[in-house]
Design a protein around this motif. Structure first.
Motif, mmCIF file in Angstrom:
data_model
loop_
_atom_site.group_PDB
_atom_site.id
_atom_site.type_symbol
_atom_site.label_atom_id
_atom_site.label_comp_id
_atom_site.label_asym_id
_atom_site.label_seq_id
_atom_site.Cartn_x
_atom_site.Cartn_y
_atom_site.Cartn_z
ATOM 1 N N ILE A 90 -15.164 12.458 -27.574
ATOM 2 C CA ILE A 90 -16.526 12.986 -26.689
ATOM 3 C C ILE A 90 -17.251 14.092 -27.780
ATOM 4 O O ILE A 90 -16.787 14.847 -28.255
ATOM 5 C CB ILE A 90 -16.125 13.872 -25.490
ATOM 6 N N LYS A 91 -18.501 13.361 -27.746
ATOM 7 C CA LYS A 91 -19.602 14.393 -28.724
ATOM 8 C C LYS A 91 -20.669 15.027 -27.658
ATOM 9 O O LYS A 91 -21.194 14.256 -26.914
ATOM 10 C CB LYS A 91 -20.086 13.000 -29.553
ATOM 11 N N SER A 92 -20.453 16.383 -28.087
ATOM 12 C CA SER A 92 -21.469 17.240 -27.058
ATOM 13 C C SER A 92 -22.240 18.106 -27.777
ATOM 14 O O SER A 92 -22.049 18.448 -28.849
ATOM 15 C CB SER A 92 -20.607 18.019 -26.031
ATOM 16 N N THR A 135 -24.241 24.426 -23.323
ATOM 17 C CA THR A 135 -23.900 23.030 -23.588
ATOM 18 C C THR A 135 -25.435 22.076 -23.198
ATOM 19 O O THR A 135 -26.033 22.419 -21.996
ATOM 20 C CB THR A 135 -22.875 22.465 -22.584
ATOM 21 N N ARG A 188 -24.144 15.440 -23.687
ATOM 22 C CA ARG A 188 -23.367 14.554 -24.199
ATOM 23 C C ARG A 188 -24.010 13.521 -25.141
ATOM 24 O O ARG A 188 -25.185 12.847 -24.620
ATOM 25 C CB ARG A 188 -22.236 13.922 -23.333
ATOM 26 N N TYR A 189 -23.617 13.268 -26.385
ATOM 27 C CA TYR A 189 -24.050 11.969 -26.942
ATOM 28 C C TYR A 189 -23.173 10.850 -26.365
ATOM 29 O O TYR A 189 -22.109 11.022 -26.460
ATOM 30 C CB TYR A 189 -24.007 12.237 -28.427
#
Length: 92
Positions: free
Chosen positions: A41-43, A58, A61-62
């Motif tokens: 997971i990319k955030s 945050t 997400r990507y």
């Protein structure tokens, strides 16, 4: 976790980042960070200090939030912080 400095995020670069065993964070500076979890997971995160305390905001997400949009959200959050507004409180 590990922190790595990058010159400038691009969609191709972010897409090609592979997860490692530990959470890894990449930054181009100014608190603009891409966090990559071991699960892949990319955030996008904006780190800043407010009232002397470190804060983590945050952004999203990507790939739902692409590089340019994440950078813009971080920039807006930075302007809010500079104007004495905590972006985390602003979001609520």
């Amino acid at each position: 976790y590990a922190m790595e400095k990058v010159k400038k995020f691009t969609d191709a670069m972010v897409r090609n980042i592979k997860p490692s065993e530990k959470r890894t964070e990449f930054t181009e500076g100014n608190g603009f960070i891409l966090r990559v979890s071991p699960s892949g997971i990319k955030s996008w995160v904006y780190y800043f200090k407010f009232d002397g305390k470190p804060q983590r905001f945050t952004l999203g997400r990507y790939p739902a939030l692409l590089v340019a949009d994440a950078r813009e959200k971080a920039s807006i959050a930075g302007r809010q912080k500079d104007n004495g507004i905590n972006p985390i409180q602003q979001k609520k």
